[in-house]
Write a protein that holds these residues in place. Structure first.
Motif, PDB file in Angstrom:
ATOM      1  N   ARG A 258       2.733   6.125   3.631  1.00  0.00           N
ATOM      2  CA  ARG A 258       1.331   6.552   3.690  1.00  0.00           C
ATOM      3  C   ARG A 258       0.641   5.654   4.720  1.00  0.00           C
ATOM      4  NH1 ARG A 258      -3.742   6.432   0.109  1.00  0.00           N
ATOM      5  NH2 ARG A 258      -4.620   8.525   0.450  1.00  0.00           N
ATOM      6  N   ILE A 259       0.065   6.272   5.739  1.00  0.00           N
ATOM      7  CA  ILE A 259      -0.400   5.543   6.913  1.00  0.00           C
ATOM      8  C   ILE A 259      -1.860   5.899   7.180  1.00  0.00           C
ATOM      9  CG2 ILE A 259      -0.042   5.150   9.384  1.00  0.00           C
ATOM     10  CD1 ILE A 259       2.885   6.179   8.880  1.00  0.00           C
ATOM     11  N   LEU A 260      -2.664   4.882   7.465  1.00  0.00           N
ATOM     12  CA  LEU A 260      -4.071   5.082   7.804  1.00  0.00           C
ATOM     13  C   LEU A 260      -4.297   4.686   9.254  1.00  0.00           C
ATOM     14  CD1 LEU A 260      -7.063   5.630   7.036  1.00  0.00           C
ATOM     15  CD2 LEU A 260      -7.206   3.220   6.338  1.00  0.00           C
ATOM     16  N   ASP A 261      -4.875   5.599  10.013  1.00  0.00           N
ATOM     17  CA  ASP A 261      -5.287   5.300  11.388  1.00  0.00           C
ATOM     18  C   ASP A 261      -6.807   5.279  11.409  1.00  0.00           C
ATOM     19  OD1 ASP A 261      -5.627   4.948  14.071  1.00  0.00           O
ATOM     20  OD2 ASP A 261      -4.613   6.785  14.697  1.00  0.00           O
ATOM     21  N   PHE A 327      -2.006   2.044   1.100  1.00  0.00           N
ATOM     22  CA  PHE A 327      -1.368   2.406   2.369  1.00  0.00           C
ATOM     23  C   PHE A 327      -0.270   1.411   2.728  1.00  0.00           C
ATOM     24  CE2 PHE A 327      -5.405   4.609   2.687  1.00  0.00           C
ATOM     25  CZ  PHE A 327      -5.040   5.842   3.239  1.00  0.00           C
ATOM     26  N   ASP A 328       0.864   1.956   3.170  1.00  0.00           N
ATOM     27  CA  ASP A 328       1.960   1.113   3.645  1.00  0.00           C
ATOM     28  C   ASP A 328       1.641   0.512   5.012  1.00  0.00           C
ATOM     29  OD1 ASP A 328       4.207   1.812   1.623  1.00  0.00           O
ATOM     30  OD2 ASP A 328       3.439   3.773   2.270  1.00  0.00           O
ATOM     31  N   ARG A 329       0.954   1.286   5.830  1.00  0.00           N
ATOM     32  CA  ARG A 329       0.607   0.841   7.180  1.00  0.00           C
ATOM     33  C   ARG A 329      -0.848   1.224   7.459  1.00  0.00           C
ATOM     34  NH1 ARG A 329       4.749  -1.163   6.253  1.00  0.00           N
ATOM     35  NH2 ARG A 329       6.686  -1.202   7.494  1.00  0.00           N
ATOM     36  N   VAL A 330      -1.568   0.307   8.101  1.00  0.00           N
ATOM     37  CA  VAL A 330      -2.939   0.574   8.544  1.00  0.00           C
ATOM     38  C   VAL A 330      -3.044   0.154  10.000  1.00  0.00           C
ATOM     39  CG1 VAL A 330      -5.377  -0.041   8.296  1.00  0.00           C
ATOM     40  CG2 VAL A 330      -3.960   0.306   6.256  1.00  0.00           C
ATOM     41  N   LEU A 331      -3.513   1.054  10.825  1.00  0.00           N
ATOM     42  CA  LEU A 331      -3.780   0.762  12.234  1.00  0.00           C
ATOM     43  C   LEU A 331      -5.280   0.736  12.449  1.00  0.00           C
ATOM     44  CD1 LEU A 331      -3.175   0.445  15.266  1.00  0.00           C
ATOM     45  CD2 LEU A 331      -2.974   2.951  15.404  1.00  0.00           C
ATOM     46  N   LEU A 374      -7.130  -2.043   1.804  1.00  0.00           N
ATOM     47  CA  LEU A 374      -6.399  -0.783   1.654  1.00  0.00           C
ATOM     48  C   LEU A 374      -4.901  -0.968   1.824  1.00  0.00           C
ATOM     49  CD1 LEU A 374      -8.803   1.483   3.757  1.00  0.00           C
ATOM     50  CD2 LEU A 374      -8.763   1.203   1.268  1.00  0.00           C
ATOM     51  N   VAL A 375      -4.470  -2.128   2.316  1.00  0.00           N
ATOM     52  CA  VAL A 375      -3.055  -2.365   2.596  1.00  0.00           C
ATOM     53  C   VAL A 375      -2.329  -2.733   1.303  1.00  0.00           C
ATOM     54  CG1 VAL A 375      -1.412  -3.697   3.971  1.00  0.00           C
ATOM     55  CG2 VAL A 375      -3.689  -3.174   4.901  1.00  0.00           C
ATOM     56  N   LYS A 376      -1.185  -2.096   1.077  1.00  0.00           N
ATOM     57  CA  LYS A 376      -0.364  -2.404  -0.090  1.00  0.00           C
ATOM     58  C   LYS A 376       0.213  -3.815   0.001  1.00  0.00           C
ATOM     59  CE  LYS A 376       1.481   2.244  -1.110  1.00  0.00           C
ATOM     60  NZ  LYS A 376       2.747   3.033  -1.151  1.00  0.00           N
ATOM     61  N   LEU A 381      -0.871  -4.421   8.515  1.00  0.00           N
ATOM     62  CA  LEU A 381      -2.114  -4.047   9.204  1.00  0.00           C
ATOM     63  C   LEU A 381      -1.959  -4.452  10.657  1.00  0.00           C
ATOM     64  CD1 LEU A 381      -5.167  -3.418   9.593  1.00  0.00           C
ATOM     65  CD2 LEU A 381      -5.650  -5.666   8.608  1.00  0.00           C
ATOM     66  N   LEU A 382      -2.076  -3.477  11.566  1.00  0.00           N
ATOM     67  CA  LEU A 382      -2.001  -3.753  12.999  1.00  0.00           C
ATOM     68  C   LEU A 382      -3.388  -3.630  13.598  1.00  0.00           C
ATOM     69  CD1 LEU A 382       0.057  -4.328  15.351  1.00  0.00           C
ATOM     70  CD2 LEU A 382      -0.123  -1.890  15.873  1.00  0.00           C
TER      71      LEU A 382
END
Length: 452
Positions: A258-261, A327-331, A374-376, A381-382
């Protein structure tokens, strides 16, 4: 008969520059003007060259004009100065245009624009420049600040920023690189084609191109042919700089995540994430403005990216509709000064200041604070920006780690291919520069991992 913007390239360039001086974005006005015009491909290319060149090299052009004008440039009427800059840019930078054509067309355009009282001044200054340009005493690189300002066309505040960030020789190299036109690169949409296939199609259509230096899906266009690029309607590619293409790779995305941009529009990185996960991730894309959210949806549809859900949200407010640690990944490709893409947005040289950098740094810190929860646990987080200012890059990393001890900075070199090593700092953050890295834009990125 008076020319119109739709049949005269110089009149079109003048009108676009007028709009830019009034606060419009050069790329948007240029696209709108060209789409409405009846100009052929050669004249459309001239309009683009005049607009971007006159903005990009305004500092250099003004230095040259000041040598031949008997009054300070800032005291001239704005329209007269705009015409002088257009004429001078042609004289200084476009050898293919004869000097008499550059001068006479500027004088005629002044008459069309009802500036008859200024035709003598315009004619005299441009003719003097045409005769004396070879004898201009340009600042030497040993005086780095004057060189950056008057040769590399940097405003004073930006010259100081480069000098603070880099040794003089590198500041000069970066300044010179940012004074050049931007490269034109494509990201191959591997959902629909392969890089070799698109390179073959480009060659068959009369375009010269070669693979980018780092990313496996990048293509650099060396010279365009007369016709359009193949595969546009089919969604074979996305126009995107190679530095921007690095970002989705550095997020380390995988199918099933699950990814957030955040701040996602116009969607180049969002769709790249979808491609890298083969449309098998759940991607939430946010942007502040509804018209920009529409751009994300349009791009996703064109490229066949079916895993993206885009919606409007201003992330200066906490996104309470998103669950914490979900979220697994957040950009966070954050709003920034854009100093790394000055070649593409040349008006930014003249409408920003050091004050803007400080204001943007405050906003970036706020956005980071709002998306970090929001990051798991164990997620990443990038943070990325298309700039090189200290306040928006290294200083943000230091501040974020102090504010959020639950995160640690990761070394991007550990995940990246060995041939990317030169793109990273000793801390493991990304710092790309056009003068170092195959002409790509100047980007910064840092990746944080939330501790278990």
């Amino acid at each position: 008969m008076a020319s119109r913007p739709d049949d005269s390239p110089r009149r079109a360039a003048y009108e676009i520059l007028l709009r830019v001086d009034e606060g419009a974005f050069a790329d948007l006005v240029l696209d709108t003007t060209l789409n409405r015009s009846q100009l052929d491909s050669r004249d459309r290319g001239l309009v683009t060259e005049l607009v971007y060149g006159a903005l990009r090299l305004r500092g250099r052009v003004d230095f040259a004009l000041s040598q031949f004008c008997d009054r300070p440039l800032h005291r001239l009427q704005p329209g007269v100065l705009r015409l002088l800059r257009l004429g001078a840019y042609q004289l200084l930078e476009l050898d293919r245009i004869p000097a008499h054509a550059a001068v006479n067309s500027s004088v005629e355009l002044a008459r069309e624009l009802e500036m008859d009282q200024a035709t003598g001044l315009i004619n005299g200054v441009l003719r003097a420049l045409a005769r004396g340009k070879a004898d201009i005493d340009w600042p030497d690189a040993s005086n780095i600040r004057r060189y950056l300002q008057h040769v590399c066309s940097m405003p004073v505040w930006l010259s100081k920023e480069l000098m603070r960030l880099l040794p003089n020789a590198e500041a000069r190299a970066l300044g010179e690189a940012l004074a050049q036109p931007a490269p034109y690169s494509l990201r191959v949409n591997t959902l629909k084609t392969k890089r070799d296939q698109l390179l073959t199609a480009l060659a068959e259509a009369g375009h010269r191109a070669h693979p980018c230096s780092y990313v496996p899906e990048g293509i650099l266009i060396d010279k365009r042919g007369d016709g359009p690029l193949p595969g546009d309607a089919e969604g074979w590619y996305q126009v995107q700089d190679e530095a921007s293409m690095l970002i989705a790779h550095l997020l380390d995305v995988q199918p099933g995540q699950r990814i957030l941009d955040c701040c996602a529009a116009p969607g180049g990185k969002t769709t790249h994430i979808a491609v890298l996960t083969d449309n098998r991730a759940e991607i939430v894309a946010l942007d502040k403005y509804p018209q920009r959210v529409a751009l994300i949806d349009q791009g996703a549809e064109r490229l066949g990216c079916s895993s993206i859900a885009a919606r409007e949200w201003d992330l200066s407010e906490k996104p309470d509709f998103l669950a914490p640690a979900s979220f697994d990944r957040v950009l966070l490709d954050a709003p920034c000064s854009g100093l790394g893409v000055l070649r593409r947005n040349p008006e930014s040289r003249w409408n920003k200041s050091a004050v803007n950098l400080r204001e943007l740094a405050v906003l970036q810190r706020q956005l980071l604070g709002n998306v970090a929860p929001l990051v798991k646990s164990g997620g990443r987080l990038l943070y990325s920006v298309c700039t090189f200012s200290w306040a928006e890059t290294d200083e943000q990393v230091t501040t974020f780690l102090a504010d959020h001890p639950e995160f640690q900075l990761e070394d991007l070199r550990e995940q990246a291919p060995p041939e990317w090593a030169e793109l990273f700092t000793e801390k493991g953050t990304l710092r790309s520069y056009p003068h170092r890295h195959a002409g790509m834009d100047a980007f910064f990125a840092a990746r944080f991992r939330r501790l278990d």
